[in-house]
Design an enzyme around this catalytic site. Structure first.
Site, PDB file in Angstrom:
ATOM      1  N   ASP A 473       4.944   0.300   8.060  1.00 29.44           N
ATOM      2  CA  ASP A 473       3.498   0.422   8.142  1.00 29.44           C
ATOM      3  C   ASP A 473       3.080   1.807   7.651  1.00 29.44           C
ATOM      4  O   ASP A 473       3.682   2.816   8.007  1.00 29.44           O
ATOM      5  CB  ASP A 473       3.074   0.222   9.604  1.00 29.44           C
ATOM      6  N   GLU A 510       3.829  -0.001   3.019  1.00 28.02           N
ATOM      7  CA  GLU A 510       2.497   0.299   2.500  1.00 28.02           C
ATOM      8  C   GLU A 510       2.490   1.718   1.935  1.00 28.02           C
ATOM      9  O   GLU A 510       2.589   2.690   2.678  1.00 28.02           O
ATOM     10  CB  GLU A 510       1.463   0.199   3.617  1.00 28.02           C
TER      11      GLU A 510
END
Length: 867
Positions: A473, A510
């Site tokens: 993340d 990400e």
């Protein structure tokens, strides 16, 4: 988490106002005041290493002496000519002190002062790294067992004392002066006992010494609701379900070919009436449930990995089912466009059993709310059973990991790291406050021991839980070096030594570039452009936006794109502009999608829609290069994920409202195909092939089962999720005027036919992508690119395959003059497949023309020699 061009959502229900945090802190046992000096102005000075202090330019009179003042005295600072290259806003000062003096100073009040009366606090992460973290790099923290005897170790270099609170008793811990690690070794009888650390430490924010009673950051098991850690040996045979040691996984699929299904554990089964373990890890062992049957179908068609949203211990869900609240309403009794469903769900959102889980509490323990019993290590066994169940269905397991922030910092009762080493594990801004650009308290993996925690945690999941991949993340908030260290540590794992092949573990994340670290301001980030060539993929937003239309944060959700009817099937929304503007934008979107289909390659050359010869890196995406990858495994393609509206909901906003359900289903497949048929890895959100809806909710992290649950069986009367009321106001109220008429329209709630047709057509395309060598080895070209390209149609050649993506409503003929006289036929998978419409696709050998029905993706295979 969503891309920022939008920051991620921490999904924390337990944020406390400052007054509440202070109240918690003051109630802690053992709080005693020291250092009577007034509270300094923030913490603007940084102690970088044993000899260097960074002092902000303009802070105090540079002509007057500067000092670091501590409980035992002061260190006088000497100006160092030349400044600091990495800190252009700071002056450099020399500090000279013995290591013993430095250690003493770091255990109490520390203030930077100038003789002109200027005072400020001191950030100490740099000196802690230099003095303690580097010697502690090889330390084994948490519970470590040797010959059955456990040793518990915690890194707490600034603590004055650390004691082990073991099931009500207290055991003193021994400090290693060189590393700052405190440890205690006990008998076998410690196994299974609960424990905490009593850490007596100076807390700068409170200007006090306090005793914090804290769980172990390296916990391997926890009691219910994470109140205490549990002494647990993950090698204990009692925690291994039958067959665990000899578990055979499906063959590893290289990242460049990975087809990934993103899925939330609770969403998967909580509404599945055929599951015996709704909402739990064990639902993946229910082989006859509707959800598992569907996963097996996807696996048989080429899906290789299931990506689980956070399954580590997170902060926002009561772990016992009996403690979880449920909405006090008959949600099914309200109109499809009512505000009442979301209002009722919101009443219990802070106490229900639902959250995405992007609010980490303990990084290396399975979340307890998904276990049949959250007390102790049963969650370990059941997590392993889940991995076994997925492997039995032909799927490998990926974990979504969130090391970039924590649920809380400071003295909050949900702050673990910061209550052990205050001011170290989190990234501080220039004024000493914790950075929150990720919406939560940002961690600092650029600091050695936070970086070590990331590596150690990932390795534990890979070794002890046989996890086959990790999705990071907000990976751009990590240093590139940290993610490469993870890769190196995994690569060192071998089947003979560790029971797993670490080189087969895939990594992606990400790579968004934002916040206090943006543009490599603090270190070389793990962003899209920086990770190219590493074999670690980053999500690509380029083709996603081109397919869906607009961006995820548009005020008007009616902005169309290639997969939602821009120019070819206009919806009349003013945001789309004139027909001429739509045409130009659509053709540029097609250029973006072409780059995506190559794997987002920076050096891929083709003719763009303006007729120019360009590279992928030359195609513009909101001011950035569209192509940034060095190899097809560097960029991950997707058109929807847990963030933002589902693909079905996005198309509900964007397609003309009169579009029939069958055509909506076909556009769904066209959109999904742009990712599924790309050269690199691709991800889709679970249920998207079945037209999954969240009733237009763009951020469902805390929206409960009502808006999130997947309804696998269209015959169970629950529909696809569309029309379950207006989505929660907090993130969606501005779009309610657009949403109301859509949710009230029964024609937008598809029946079984469109849902089953979309899924079957998508699985046919997956089967082609994962069985045809051309997608790996064939040269990619777009033979009809240029000024004459048909708006709404992309024709791609890949080796002996020709793929025509027709997003236009009507049939389109694509003539490729160079193929005149050669033989091509519809791929046999589609020729014998479930989609009757694609079977009418044809090829005319005499003219080299492919004709494809509207809203259809057709794959042709060469059957005779071609140029």
């Amino acid at each position: 988490m969503r891309p920022v061009r939008g920051a991620g959502n921490c999904a924390s229900k337990h944020r406390r106002p400052a007054a509440a945090i202070l109240a918690v802190a003051l109630s802690l046992l053992g709080a005693t005041p020291t250092h009577a000096a007034p509270a300094p102005d923030g913490a603007r000075v940084q102690w970088l290493d044993r000899t260097t202090v960074a002092w902000p330019k303009g802070l105090g009179d540079p002509g007057r002496p500067h000092h670091l003042v501590h409980d035992g005295g002061r260190f006088t600072l000497t100006p160092r000519p030349g400044g600091l290259a990495k800190y252009p806003g700071y002056d450099a000062y020399e500090i000279h002190a013995r290591a013993s003096e430095e250690r003493t100073a770091l255990q109490g009040a520390l203030t930077a002062e100038s003789d002109d009366g200027t005072t400020t606090g001191v950030q100490i992460a740099g000196i802690l790294d230099d003095l303690y973290a580097r010697p502690a790099a090889g330390a084994r923290l948490g519970p470590v067992f040797r010959n059955g005897r456990p040793t518990l170790s915690v890194w707490a270099p600034t603590a004055r004392t650390v004691a082990l609170e073991l099931d009500g008793g207290t055991v003193p811990m021994r400090r290693d002066a060189a590393t700052g690690v405190w440890s205690a070794t006990g008998p076998r009888s410690w196994t299974g006992k609960s424990y905490r650390y009593a850490v007596t430490v100076w807390v700068p924010a409170l200007r006090k010494i306090v005793t914090n009673h804290v769980t172990d950051p390296y916990s391997t098991a926890l009691t219910t609701d994470s109140v205490r850690s549990v002494v647990t040996d993950l090698d204990d045979p009692a925690l291994a379900p039958p067959g665990w040691r000899t578990l055979r996984k499906p063959k590893a699929v290289p990242l460049r070919d990975a087809r990934i299904q993103e899925l939330h554990v609770r969403d998967f089964s909580v509404a599945d009436r055929t599951s015996r373990h709704p909402g739990q890890y064990l639902a993946f062992t229910d082989t006859s449930s509707a959800g598992m049957r569907h996963l097996r179908q996807l696996a048989a068609s080429g899906t290789s990995y299931v990506h689980l949203l956070p399954v580590f211990d997170f902060a926002t869900v009561p772990e016992r089912r009996a403690d979880q609240a449920t909405p006090p309403c008959d949600l099914g009794s309200f109109p499809a466009d009512s505000e009442q469903q979301q209002e009722c769900v919101g009443r219990t959102a802070a106490r229900d059993g639902y959250n995405w889980g992007y609010d980490p509490l303990h990084y290396t323990v399975p979340e307890g709310s998904y276990a049949t019993d959250p007390e102790g290590p049963r969650r370990t066994r059941e997590f392993r059973q889940m991995v076994q169940g997925l492997a039995g269905a032909g799927l490998r397991t990926v974990m979504d990991v969130v090391y970039n922030h924590t649920a809380a910092s400071g003295q909050d009762d949900r702050s673990v790291l910061d209550r052990i080493v205050p001011g170290y594990y989190h990234r501080l801004l220039d004024d000493g406050t914790v950075a929150t650009s990720t919406c939560c308290a940002n961690t600092a993996p650029e600091h050695a021991m936070m970086g070590k925690l990331v590596v150690d945690s990932v390795v534990t999941w890979a070794k002890q839980y046989k996890v086959d991949g990790f999705r990071f993340d907000l990976m751009g908030h990590h240093p590139k070096a940290n993610i490469l260290a993870v890769r190196k540590a995994l690569d060192a794992l071998t089947p003979a030594k560790d029971g797993v092949d670490g080189k087969a573990v895939i990594l992606y994340g990400e790579g968004w570039n934002f916040g206090e670290v943006a543009n490599d301001a603090r270190f070389v980030q793990a962003t899209q452009k920086n990770m190219a060539g590493t074999g670690i993929a980053t999500f690509s937003d380029r083709a996603r936006d081109a397919v869906r239309g607009g961006g995820p944060f548009d005020a008007d959700p009616g902005a169309q794109g290639f997969g939602s009817g821009l120019f070819t099937d206009p919806n009349g929304a003013p945001v789309n502009g004139s027909p001429a503007e739509q045409r130009t934008r659509l053709l540029h979107d097609q250029d973006l999608i072409k780059v995506g289909l190559t794997g987002n390659l920076a050096d891929f050359r083709f003719t763009d829609s303006t007729g120019h010869e360009v590279r992928g890196a030359d195609v513009d995406y909101n001011g950035s290069p569209a192509g940034y990858a060095a190899a097809p495994g560097d960029a991950l393609a997707y058109v929807d994920a847990h963030d933002n509206e589902t693909l079905y909901d996005a198309l509900a906003y964007k397609l003309p409202r009169t579009t029939p359900p069958a055509d909506r289903a076909r556009m769904q497949v066209v959109a999904m195909a742009t990712a599924a048929l790309s050269r690199g890895p691709a991800l889709s959100q679970a249920g998207t092939d079945l037209l999954r809806s969240k009733s237009l909710d763009r951020n469902s992290y805390d929206s409960g089962d009502w808006f999130n649950a997947i309804h696998w069986d269209c015959r169970d009367g629950q529909g696809n999720g569309f029309g379950r009321g207006l989505p929660p106001a907090a993130d969606n109220a501005s779009k309610w005027p657009y949403a109301r008429p859509l949710l009230a329209d029964p024609s937008l709630r598809p029946g079984c036919g469109p849902r089953e047709a979309a899924s079957a057509a998508y699985r046919d395309l997956l089967r082609i992508r994962t069985t045809e060598p051309a997608f790996d080895r064939g040269a990619v070209s777009f033979p009809l690119s240029g000024t004459g390209e048909t708006p709404g149609v992309i024709t791609m050649r890949m080796g002996d395959l020709m793929v025509v993506f027709n997003a236009a409503p009507g049939a389109q003929a694509q003539r490729v003059p160079a193929l005149k006289g050669t033989g091509w036929a519809l791929h046999p998978v589609q020729g014998a497949g479930a989609d009757a419409v694609v079977k009418s696709a044809s090829y005319d050998r005499g003219s080299g023309t492919f004709t494809v029905p509207g809203r259809t993706v057709a794959v042709f295979r060469q059957i005779s020699g071609a140029p």
